[in-house]
Design a protein around this motif. Structure first.
Motif, PDB file in Angstrom:
ATOM      1  N   THR A  30     -50.175   1.691 -58.234  1.00 46.92           N
ATOM      2  CA  THR A  30     -49.862   1.089 -59.527  1.00 46.92           C
ATOM      3  C   THR A  30     -48.508   1.622 -59.965  1.00 46.92           C
ATOM      4  OG1 THR A  30     -51.005   2.851 -60.713  1.00 46.92           O
ATOM      5  CG2 THR A  30     -52.295   0.887 -60.204  1.00 46.92           C
ATOM      6  N   ASP A  31     -47.685   0.728 -60.444  1.00 51.27           N
ATOM      7  CA  ASP A  31     -46.350   1.145 -60.874  1.00 51.27           C
ATOM      8  C   ASP A  31     -46.488   1.929 -62.176  1.00 51.27           C
ATOM      9  OD1 ASP A  31     -43.154  -0.207 -60.621  1.00 51.27           O
ATOM     10  OD2 ASP A  31     -43.766   1.000 -62.339  1.00 51.27           O
ATOM     11  N   PRO A  32     -45.980   3.151 -62.215  1.00 53.84           N
ATOM     12  CA  PRO A  32     -46.155   3.971 -63.418  1.00 53.84           C
ATOM     13  C   PRO A  32     -45.536   3.332 -64.658  1.00 53.84           C
ATOM     14  CG  PRO A  32     -45.229   5.271 -61.612  1.00 53.84           C
ATOM     15  CD  PRO A  32     -45.233   3.838 -61.169  1.00 53.84           C
ATOM     16  N   GLU A  33     -44.545   2.487 -64.451  1.00 50.18           N
ATOM     17  CA  GLU A  33     -43.894   1.874 -65.610  1.00 50.18           C
ATOM     18  C   GLU A  33     -44.382   0.450 -65.881  1.00 50.18           C
ATOM     19  OE1 GLU A  33     -39.591   3.815 -66.142  1.00 50.18           O
ATOM     20  OE2 GLU A  33     -39.761   2.527 -64.371  1.00 50.18           O
ATOM     21  N   THR A  34     -44.352  -0.392 -64.843  1.00 49.82           N
ATOM     22  CA  THR A  34     -44.684  -1.798 -65.101  1.00 49.82           C
ATOM     23  C   THR A  34     -46.179  -2.068 -65.015  1.00 49.82           C
ATOM     24  OG1 THR A  34     -44.530  -2.430 -62.783  1.00 49.82           O
ATOM     25  CG2 THR A  34     -42.498  -2.535 -64.070  1.00 49.82           C
ATOM     26  N   ALA A  35     -46.942  -1.124 -64.464  1.00 51.71           N
ATOM     27  CA  ALA A  35     -48.386  -1.307 -64.269  1.00 51.71           C
ATOM     28  C   ALA A  35     -48.700  -2.403 -63.262  1.00 51.71           C
ATOM     29  CB  ALA A  35     -49.111  -1.562 -65.595  1.00 51.71           C
ATOM     30  N   ASP A  36     -47.720  -2.776 -62.486  1.00 49.91           N
ATOM     31  CA  ASP A  36     -47.968  -3.741 -61.417  1.00 49.91           C
ATOM     32  C   ASP A  36     -48.905  -3.085 -60.398  1.00 49.91           C
ATOM     33  OD1 ASP A  36     -47.711  -6.152 -60.170  1.00 49.91           O
ATOM     34  OD2 ASP A  36     -45.877  -5.641 -59.096  1.00 49.91           O
ATOM     35  N   ILE A  37     -49.814  -3.891 -59.844  1.00 49.05           N
ATOM     36  CA  ILE A  37     -50.842  -3.344 -58.952  1.00 49.05           C
ATOM     37  C   ILE A  37     -50.640  -3.925 -57.560  1.00 49.05           C
ATOM     38  CG2 ILE A  37     -53.329  -3.151 -58.555  1.00 49.05           C
ATOM     39  CD1 ILE A  37     -53.592  -3.950 -61.628  1.00 49.05           C
ATOM     40  N   ARG A  38     -50.522  -3.059 -56.569  1.00 50.45           N
ATOM     41  CA  ARG A  38     -50.385  -3.535 -55.190  1.00 50.45           C
ATOM     42  C   ARG A  38     -51.477  -2.940 -54.329  1.00 50.45           C
ATOM     43  NH1 ARG A  38     -45.846  -3.190 -51.521  1.00 50.45           N
ATOM     44  NH2 ARG A  38     -45.611  -1.051 -52.245  1.00 50.45           N
ATOM     45  N   VAL A  39     -52.060  -3.747 -53.469  1.00 48.27           N
ATOM     46  CA  VAL A  39     -53.060  -3.237 -52.532  1.00 48.27           C
ATOM     47  C   VAL A  39     -52.310  -2.812 -51.274  1.00 48.27           C
ATOM     48  CG1 VAL A  39     -55.172  -3.738 -51.264  1.00 48.27           C
ATOM     49  CG2 VAL A  39     -54.744  -4.852 -53.467  1.00 48.27           C
ATOM     50  N   LEU A  40     -52.333  -1.531 -50.978  1.00 48.00           N
ATOM     51  CA  LEU A  40     -51.582  -1.046 -49.818  1.00 48.00           C
ATOM     52  C   LEU A  40     -52.396  -1.183 -48.532  1.00 48.00           C
ATOM     53  CD1 LEU A  40     -49.984   2.223 -51.270  1.00 48.00           C
ATOM     54  CD2 LEU A  40     -49.030  -0.074 -51.223  1.00 48.00           C
ATOM     55  N   ARG A  41     -53.687  -0.859 -48.627  1.00 49.23           N
ATOM     56  CA  ARG A  41     -54.541  -0.982 -47.435  1.00 49.23           C
ATOM     57  C   ARG A  41     -55.899  -1.484 -47.867  1.00 49.23           C
ATOM     58  NH1 ARG A  41     -55.311   4.220 -44.140  1.00 49.23           N
ATOM     59  NH2 ARG A  41     -56.450   2.791 -42.795  1.00 49.23           N
ATOM     60  N   TYR A  42     -56.543  -2.223 -46.971  1.00 43.72           N
ATOM     61  CA  TYR A  42     -57.896  -2.696 -47.270  1.00 43.72           C
ATOM     62  C   TYR A  42     -58.718  -2.562 -45.993  1.00 43.72           C
ATOM     63  CZ  TYR A  42     -61.490  -5.110 -49.879  1.00 43.72           C
ATOM     64  OH  TYR A  42     -62.647  -5.404 -50.566  1.00 43.72           O
ATOM     65  N   CYS A  43     -59.743  -1.736 -46.046  1.00 46.31           N
ATOM     66  CA  CYS A  43     -60.535  -1.423 -44.848  1.00 46.31           C
ATOM     67  C   CYS A  43     -61.976  -1.889 -45.028  1.00 46.31           C
ATOM     68  CB  CYS A  43     -60.545   0.083 -44.597  1.00 46.31           C
ATOM     69  SG  CYS A  43     -58.904   0.743 -44.300  1.00 46.31           S
ATOM     70  N   VAL A  44     -62.520  -2.413 -43.959  1.00 47.93           N
ATOM     71  CA  VAL A  44     -63.860  -2.991 -44.004  1.00 47.93           C
ATOM     72  C   VAL A  44     -64.702  -2.448 -42.856  1.00 47.93           C
ATOM     73  CG1 VAL A  44     -65.176  -5.141 -43.751  1.00 47.93           C
ATOM     74  CG2 VAL A  44     -62.993  -5.150 -44.981  1.00 47.93           C
ATOM     75  N   VAL A  45     -65.877  -1.948 -43.189  1.00 44.90           N
ATOM     76  CA  VAL A  45     -66.881  -1.699 -42.154  1.00 44.90           C
ATOM     77  C   VAL A  45     -68.017  -2.660 -42.437  1.00 44.90           C
ATOM     78  CG1 VAL A  45     -68.591  -0.096 -41.247  1.00 44.90           C
ATOM     79  CG2 VAL A  45     -66.278   0.694 -41.757  1.00 44.90           C
ATOM     80  N   HIS A  46     -68.464  -3.326 -41.398  1.00 50.18           N
ATOM     81  CA  HIS A  46     -69.298  -4.493 -41.614  1.00 50.18           C
ATOM     82  C   HIS A  46     -70.361  -4.539 -40.530  1.00 50.18           C
ATOM     83  CE1 HIS A  46     -69.669  -9.025 -41.123  1.00 50.18           C
ATOM     84  NE2 HIS A  46     -70.240  -8.729 -42.246  1.00 50.18           N
ATOM     85  N   ASP A  47     -71.596  -4.763 -40.941  1.00 47.68           N
ATOM     86  CA  ASP A  47     -72.684  -4.866 -39.965  1.00 47.68           C
ATOM     87  C   ASP A  47     -73.471  -6.139 -40.245  1.00 47.68           C
ATOM     88  OD1 ASP A  47     -74.851  -4.657 -38.287  1.00 47.68           O
ATOM     89  OD2 ASP A  47     -75.316  -2.574 -38.796  1.00 47.68           O
TER      90      ASP A  47
END
Ligand SMILES: Cc1cc2nc3c(=O)[nH]c(=O)nc-3n(C[C@H](O)[C@H](O)[C@H](O)COP(=O)(O)OP(=O)(O)OC[C@H]3O[C@@H](n4cnc5c(N)ncnc54)[C@H](O)[C@@H]3O)c2cc1C
Ligand code: FES
Ligand code: FES
Lengths: 165, 811, 298
Positions: free
Chosen positions: B655-672
């Motif tokens: 999250t940008d400390p100033e603009t509060a923009d939110i970015r997803v850097l990584r997304y991990c899934v374990v799935h059965d």
């Protein structure tokens, strides 16, 4: 009062086509319903989703934001025209198939035309550039992961002469 | 069996058609059909005073205009309540065209048929409808307050109220050493497939038969519904599902008003009619989902183990309840996830509002339930100062406790019993994949560099493959070609490929010899539909069973022809052969010919089966009493109960400390999801689900104003993620086979989307250091929260409207 | 979602176009790229009786660089301007801002001048014209010609000074004085969306690398593009030591943004401060010849 119709002539996928249509006929509808080339899809009709993207004189454009009459005389390429010279799948189509770049396939024609034009100008994109190249097309099924892979694979196919390696 | 196809990531067989523009979607059909358009209500709630069509009548190309007054018989009745439920005490559904009152913006008021859609819309513009606006009920608060009513005869705006209890949760909570109360809210989103709905109908007056094409997730059930509504014998109605441009739940609802009206008018006019929903209509006239407010009370011990869980939630079901209360029922049961809750009590109210109706959207109530549960887990961890993963691990149901009975009733009316799963293994895998244990150090380094990052995780369990049944028909042609038909439809999940893999394996034929037909009632009449991640489990199993029957029959017939013992035969590469003696073989096509004892021959193959071609056994009839001609079989799969897939997701956000923009850097899934028929297709399902999860968490909402106007009914303002908003997605698979079906598979269709809001709320909370209790969240909202937090007003401390005396912050 | 019918005119030269526009007057609209107009027609938010399609006026498809300005003809597409090297050489802000206009596919058809006439307060190019104090050239049948400065051109949301019968034939973007650097920054929900807030900043330095002038143009913070002079906040400071945050803070006190479904007014005001300070810093570095990466998204 009957509506005035205009003769619209286009060169579509290398073939001269013409039909009479009212001025308000959107290019997307003209291709789909007047010329019966239903490969071009319509997902929003306000320019955001990109499903309707076709190449107009080589440049990708939203066919839902063009009046057919306004591009009278233009050269149009649709997904049906993105095949290879011998009538088989073109390199971008082939890459989508190899990389599972589609699920329902509704958005796919717009991606294929967009990517075809992009790769003509940028034969060797990075992954980031590939992502950027498809940045104006919506897909609700794939999460884009395999579409990005398809762009890279298509570039590879084109560099190696358009044939699956 | 030569090559095993089960488990192979083979390319999809539908793709050559779809990538070259040769798909056939609804709007591609019937190029000469008349076009249909609708006049829709601009008001959220109003009485219709009059409808004046005078100005519309001279539009060139007009064919017909219909209003409610024109409807008769069963078409004039309200649409069906598809899934009645004892707790749904006040179900209400719309009429195909508004009968005097409109209850949401977009409700159909008049139907127009014209030569093309442009003209049809010209006509709509000229129809004048007089409305007397009524007060609109918008949002859960207004629905509860019930100052105004959505339905005159439902004074408290409550469609349903349901309580389920296991043990005495309030007492367990009161007795627990620690307690918490949370209020958690989630807003509406929608399935929003790229292709909207659409119906195309043809009436054959001479044959008195109707063929309807619909972009639906259930052609078979739509067929029965139409036969009922239009008062036609079922065998005079066929429903065909063409290629479908995505559904995600919204196309399981049926019959839609348009699905009744278009065929009805086609019959009246004796003309082909087509209606293609446009995007604006899809926003205001189909369905939404997700909007719920939850109040969670939880009691736990010093280790974070749950003692009792008491959840009350309010579900905004919009103006009508055609699909019953499936969504909140799923929330109520699936909220439990992989945990043992101790005592559990859940209560919900399903509320009417003057907004678009709510029906399942991929995930169907699970994203909300998981969000409520996982936010609670994070809050417990925070309260006790324990690692968030550890708290979860301590509450997991253990593999040796499977099958695990929750003592509740699931959405299919059957007991909520988990069949299999290894939750601790999945958690270990996820921590490894995302680097959970090293993250604290990374967070500190980032902070020192002026960056704000956070990690979050969430777990879910998903009942998949719900019954009652699916079926399949498998037939071997005399050419050796195998045709598989299921009644189940496809919405892009690759059924043509997956079912072909199953059939080819079960029969022992090359996959190229197999063709699959889905969703065409001419080919297969009985099916339930595509929803609830059930296709692979239900139809996959049915295909395996039917193909097994065909295999047995082929072996029996071949044994006779080869004069061998059936036990010595196997099918390899499309031929029945003696094990160990491939020279003694007979092609399946020939077996198919022999299976149909003929009087007449059409080619060399069928000549083999004619009455003088072979030494006939005269001691018994050509077709035995318990047999049928042809090498084909039908079978059905009906499971005892659902199978439970599960997964765990982790995400890293910045999250940008100033603009509060939110970015997803990584997304991990374990799935059965049990055994994988085609891992590539499963991965694709997960990717797509994750993107929708991210959309629902960070971008998508349906913004209504107080008058019930939808403010963002376009793709410009309803923000579905583009490629630029979805990160690369990292997936690891576990495969715990389901003991419940012959393939050992569980459903995968919805998995990706379910924990989206939970995991991203967790990660943002970690980055920011204050509680996130309302999703989705935009940069603007995050920034506003920062301001409030800085001034000491934490959002989690909002008072619930009717709180009772439970300690708010533990004891 | 299909447009209502209209009478279509397709002039092939400027004279015919002006004649057609004169004839249809109030009941007519110019069709340029159509990337804003067509959705409006499709949703039937407007239904003009006549459309005058200017896409055959090849004479208007140009980007011309003169000594002190870039002149953009009415038929130059966003992509044409963005890719024009001579224009970029003298006025890099044009490319930097245009790159944020929608996605490539839209830029391939939409025109720069059309965007100005459309006067969407969320659009980039109006703010660029405003901050550069450019002007638009309007002509009408019978030889009438007006040069309207940016300050008088944008009258309100979706309202420009173009009158019925007039055609905007070009826009002129003046090259700022020597020693000026520029930057464009914006925050949008998704990449390619209209910005929640966007800002183009021009910073002029003297020979000692000290700030002599700061001008900023904003999108999405008012009914029209907003231009602020922020020189006072940092005048005389060296570009690499300047208190750029002060420029941002000053800007935030001067704007009056509104709330919509994507952002609150307070948040927009806050973004004005943050983006102004970041963009000004980049523009300062750009002026000093050390700037890089000003094309980036924020
Ligand atoms: C999905 C999408 C996203 C977009 N995102 C952005 C964005 O982020 N930023 C942005 O700035 N824009 C955006 N746009 C708008 C785009 O930039 C348009 O191209 C531009 O605003 C209008 O240019 P046009 O040539 O298409 O004009 P048109 O649509 O043809 O015309 C717009 C209006 O101006 C009038 N007009 C046009 N040219 C003239 C002329 N020469 N003389 C007199 N009147 C004229 C027309 O009559 C009409 O009223 C977006 C558009 C779409 C569809
Ligand atoms: S249909 Fe043209 S962009 Fe969506
Ligand atoms: S594949 Fe379905 S929308 Fe992209």
């Amino acid at each position: 009062m009957t509506e005035v119709r205009h003769d619209v002539r286009l060169r579509v996928n290398g073939v001269e086509r013409s039909a009479a249509a009212p001025a308000r006929r959107l290019l997307s509808d003209f291709l789909r319903h007047d010329l019966r080339l239903t490969g071009t899809h319509v997902g929003c009709e306000h320019g955001v989703c990109g499903a309707c993207t076709v190449l107009v004189d080589g440049r990708p454009m939203r066919s839902c934001l063009l009046f057919a009459v306004s591009v009278d005389g233009a050269e149009i390429t649709t997904v049906e025209g993105c095949r290879s010279g011998d009538g088989g799948l073109g390199p971008v189509q082939q890459a989508f198939l190899e990389c599972h770049g589609l699920q329902c396939g509704f958005c796919t024609p717009g991606f294929i035309t967009t990517i075809t034009a992009y790769l003509a100008e940028h034969p060797d994109p990075t992954e980031e550039e590939a992502r950027e190249a498809i940045g104006g097309n919506l897909c609700r099924c794939t999460g884009y992961v395999n579409i990005v892979a398809s762009v890279l694979r298509a570039a590879e196919l084109i560099r190696s002469g358009g044939r699956p390696a | 069996m030569t090559t095993k196809l089960f488990g192979e990531p083979i390319p999809r067989r539908e793709d050559p058609r779809l990538v070259s523009g040769a798909g056939r979607y609804l709007d591609d059909l019937g190029p000469d059909a008349l076009a249909v358009a609708f006049v829709r209500s601009p008001h959220a709630h109003a009485r219709i005073i009059d409808i004046d069509v005078t100005d519309a009548l001279d539009v060139d190309g007009l064919v017909a205009i219909y209003t409610y007054e024109d409807l008769a018989g069963r078409v004039a009745e309200p649409l069906p309540v598809l899934i009645p439920h004892p707790a749904l005490h006040a179900p209400r559904t719309a009429h195909p065209l508004a009968n005097g009152v409109v209850r949401h913006v977009g409700e159909a008021v008049a139907m127009v048929v014209a030569t093309d859609r442009y003209v049809a819309e010209d006509v709509c513009d000229r129809i004048r409808v007089g409305y007397r606006p009524l007060p609109a009920v918008v949002g859960i608060d207004a629905a509860c307050a019930a100052t105004h009513r959505v339905h005159e005869d439902v004074p408290d705006n409550t469609a349903a109220r349901l309580v389920q209890e296991v043990g005495d949760a309030p007492a367990a909570i009161a007795a627990a050493p620690y307690r918490l109360e949370l209020e958690l809210e989630i807003e509406r989103s929608a399935s929003m497939p790229m292709e909207g709905r659409g119906v195309y109908a043809r009436w054959d007056a001479a044959d008195r038969s109707l063929r309807v094409y619909s972009s639906t997730q259930t052609s078979t059930s739509l067929r029965f519904a139409l036969a009922t509504k239009l008062e036609l014998p079922v065998d005079r109605v066929e429903v065909v599902t063409p290629d479908v441009g995505g559904g995600f739940g919204v196309k399981i609802v049926h019959p839609w008003p348009e699905e009744v009206l278009v065929p009805w008018a086609a019959i009246r006019l004796g003309r082909e009619l087509r209606w293609t929903e446009d995007r604006r209509e899809h926003f205001v006239a189909s369905a939404h989902e997700r909007g719920q407010r939850h109040r969670v009370r939880v009691g736990f011990d010093a280790d974070g183990r749950l003692r009792g869980l008491d959840v009350t939630f309010w579900h905004d079901n919009g103006a009508y309840t055609p699909y019953g209360i499936i969504v909140p029922v799923i929330t109520a049961t699936q909220l439990l996830g992989p945990y043992r809750p101790g005592a559990y009590r859940v209560e919900f109210a399903s509320l009417y509002t003057n907004t678009v109706q709510v029906t399942p959207y991929r995930g169907a109530g699970r994203p909300q339930g998981v969000y409520a549960m996982e936010r609670t887990m994070d809050a417990i961890a925070q309260q006790l100062g324990i690692d968030r993963a550890t708290v979860r691990e301590r509450n997991f149901i253990q593999p040796e406790q499977m099958p695990y009975d929750h003592g509740m009733i699931f959405q299919d009316g059957r007991p909520l019993i988990y069949d299999s799963g290894d939750y601790p293994a999945a958690m270990a895998m996820l921590k490894e994949l995302v680097g959970w244990d090293d993250f604290a150090a990374y967070r500190e380094r980032a902070r020192a560099a002026g960056r704000r990052v956070g990690i979050g995780l969430a777990c879910y369990v998903e009942g998949t493959g719900v019954g009652p049944y699916e079926g399949a028909h498998v037939r071997v042609e005399t050419t050796g070609q195998v045709v598989v038909a299921t009644g189940l439809t496809s919405q892009g999940q690759g059924h043509e490929t997956v079912f072909a893999q199953v059939a080819a394996d079960a029969l022992g034929v090359p996959i190229d010899d197999v063709t699959v037909v889905t969703g065409d009632t001419r080919r297969f009449k009985y099916a339930v539909g595509t929803f609830a991640s059930r296709a692979a489990v239900m139809s996959g199993s049915a295909v395996a069973l039917a193909a097994g029957k065909v295999r047995d029959k082929a072996v029996r017939i071949a044994a006779e022809a080869l004069e061998a013992d059936p036990g010595d035969l196997e099918i390899v590469d499309g031929a029945v052969q003696v094990k160990g003696d491939p020279a003694a073989r007979i092609a399946l096509g020939t077996v198919a010919a022999l299976a149909n004892p003929l009087r007449y021959s059409f080619d060399a193959q069928t000549a083999l089966a004619t009455q003088f071609a072979k030494a006939a056994r005269v001691d018994r009839p050509p077709v035995a009493d318990d047999d049928e001609p042809g090498l084909e079989a039908t079978d059905y799969y009906s499971p005892i109960r659902s199978t439970f897939a599960y997964g765990m997701h982790a995400a890293i956000v910045e999250t940008d400390p100033e603009t509060a923009d939110i970015r997803v850097l990584r997304y991990c899934v374990v799935h059965d999801c049990g055994n994988l028929i085609n891992p590539r297709i499963v991965a694709g399902q997960v990717h797509g689900g994750v993107a929708q999860g991210i959309g629902g968490a960070l971008y998508e909402r349906l913004a209504y104003d107080r008058d019930g106007q939808l403010l963002n009914a376009s793709f410009m303002d309803f923000l579905m993620p583009y490629a630029s908003e979805v990160p690369a997605i990292e997936i690891a698979h576990l495969q715990t086979p389901s003991p419940l079906n012959p393939l050992g598979v569980k459903g995968a269709g919805e998995a990706g989307v379910i924990p989206g809001s939970a995991v991203l709320a967790s990660a943002i909370e970690d980055a920011e250091g204050f509680r996130i209790s309302r999703m989705p969240i935009s940069p603007s909202e995050l920034w506003e929260l920062r301001q409030r937090h800085a001034t000491g007003a934490s959002p989690a401390d909002r008072d619930p409207a009717d709180r009772d005396p439970v300690d708010r912050e533990g004891s | 979602m299909k447009p209502a019918s209209f009478v279509y005119h397709r002039p092939t030269d400027l004279g015919d176009a002006l004649a057609a526009l004169a004839e249809v007057g109030h009941d007519g609209k110019v069709l340029a790229g159509g990337q804003s107009l067509v959705p409006v027609l499709t949703m039937r938010l407007a239904a003009p009786g006549h459309l005058v399609d200017i896409n055959r006026l090849a004479e208007l498809r140009h980007v011309t660089v003169t000594g002190d300005a870039v002149r953009v003809g009415a038929l130059a597409r966003h992509t044409d301007l963005e890719r024009d090297e001579p224009a970029y050489a003298v006025l890099p802000l044009l490319r930097r801002a245009t790159a944020h206009v929608a996605h490539r596919t839209i830029r391939n058809r939409g025109t720069t001048v059309g965007s100005l006439v459309h006067a969407d307060p969320a659009a980039e190019l109006p703010a660029v014209l405003a901050v550069l104090a450019g002007e638009v050239e309007l002509v009408r049948a019978g030889g009438g010609r007006r040069l309207v400065p940016a300050g008088e051109f944008f009258l309100g949301p979706l309202e420009s000074a173009v009158r019925p019968g007039e055609l905007a034939v070009s826009a002129t973007f003046p090259v700022p004085p020597a020693g000026t650097g520029s930057a464009w920054l914006e925050l949008s929900r998704r990449r390619g969306d209209y910005a929640l807030v966007g800002v183009g900043v021009l910073v002029t330095l003297d020979a000692e690398q000290r700030v002599t002038r700061v001008r900023a143009g904003y999108v999405s913070v008012g009914p029209t593009p907003i231009v602020l002079d922020l020189t006072d906040a940092v005048a005389g400071q060296r570009y690499d030591e300047a208190a750029w945050a002060a420029a941002g803070a000053l800007a935030a006190t001067l704007v009056h943004p509104e709330e919509d479904i994507h952002a609150t007014a307070a948040y927009r005001r806050h973004l004005v401060a943050v983006l102004t300070s970041r963009a000004a810093q980049r523009a300062g570095a750009d002026a000093a010849g050390t700037g890089a990466g000003t094309e980036g998204a924020e």
